[in-house]
Enzyme design. Structure first.
Site, PDB file in Angstrom:
ATOM      1  CE  LYS A  78       4.493   2.851  -6.486  1.00 21.19           C
ATOM      2  NZ  LYS A  78       3.622   4.069  -5.736  1.00 21.19           N
ATOM      3  NE  ARG A  88      -2.270  -0.388  -7.543  1.00 21.41           N
ATOM      4  CZ  ARG A  88      -1.187  -0.295  -8.373  1.00 21.41           C
ATOM      5  NH1 ARG A  88      -0.142   0.143  -8.120  1.00 21.41           N
ATOM      6  NH2 ARG A  88      -1.720   0.063  -9.685  1.00 21.41           N
TER       7      ARG A  88
END
Length: 274
Positions: free
Chosen positions: A221, A255
């Site tokens: 991210k 995740r």
């Protein structure tokens, strides 16, 4: 600490890894990469061999300012992929990344076993009631607004305190409807600035007071690649660092796009606890 998936109790005492399978053409990291049967099956097989307990399938990109996808389009992308995975790997525990109750219902009816909702029911008032009827584990993420508006809503007086209050309310609502298996996700990158993301990570252990499994999704991210002044493509090492910190602060599910490396984090952290 366990969750029930298709009658199997998954023990989260040792943290588990959830592999990401984006079947959208516009996901921030792997958009369009898994658009045909062979590439989907090869990636799923790789993630399962590498140690993924869950495969999280998403058919609607939730990156900032993501384009709108109709409910019918999301279903038409999603269901054939669920069927394809289960035909070839029947034991796979599939999580579906959706905030729509109708999509969730269709996905579970076609063999998925977990719903991963970026809005924790805020974007579809029917979601929690639908999940209560389906009786499957429900991942509730923290977010404000929607993918199109969330980046303009990152205003907090005390972000962790406000997030804990948000989750407390969501848990009460879910429990009142009879949803048994709940998992919380702080929602890194969703309605949070770079600094706020790191503040949440720094205080992640405080979310253990909710006494629920904690899922962390920081894989590649922008909080990583912007800090390191690189790109998502080169953010694996940074992802591994933050995954390790998350595990030490109580994360039970990671995740990720890169399952092998995440499993190595879990094994090494388990050895430390040992």
């Amino acid at each position: 600490m366990t969750i029930n998936c298709k009658g199997n109790l998954i023990d989260l005492t040792s943290p588990k890894v959830m592999g990401i399978l984006n079947i959208t053409p516009n996901s921030f990291f792997d958009g369009g990469k898994y658009s045909d049967e062979n590439s989907i099956l090869q990636q799923v097989e790789k993630m399962l061999i590498d140690g993924a307990t869950f495969i999280d399938v998403g058919a609607y990109s939730s990156k900032p300012n993501a384009e709108f996808v109709s409910e019918n389009e999301e279903i038409s992308r999603l269901i054939p992929v669920i069927e394809l995975i289960l035909k070839n790997f029947p034991e796979t525990l599939i999580s579906v990344d959706t905030f729509r109750a109708t999509v969730a219902k269709k996905a579970i009816e076609n063999g998925a076993c977990i719903i991963n909702d970026i809005s924790a029911g805020s974007l579809d008032e029917d979601m929690m009631q639908t999940l209560a009827k389906l009786q499957v584990p429900y991942i509730m993420m923290h977010m404000k607004g929607n993918p199109q508006t969330m980046q303009s809503l990152a205003q907090y007086e005390n972000i962790v305190k406000e997030m804990l209050f948000y989750f407390s309310e969501k848990v009460v609502q879910a429990r009142s409807l009879g949803i048994n298996d709940l998992i919380i996700d702080p929602g890194f990158g969703f309605a949070k600035t770079l600094e706020q993301n790191f503040e949440v990570m720094n205080k992640l252990e405080l979310f253990q007071m909710l006494e629920l499994p904690l899922l962390v999704g920081v894989s590649r991210k922008s909080m990583i690649y912007k800090t390191l002044e690189t790109s998502a493509e080169f953010a694996l090492n940074g992802t591994t660092v933050l995954n390790t910190i998350a595990l030490q602060k109580g994360a039970k599910i990671l995740r990720v796009h890169d399952v092998k490396e995440a499993m190595e984090c879990v094994k090494l952290c388990n050895s430390l606890i040992g």
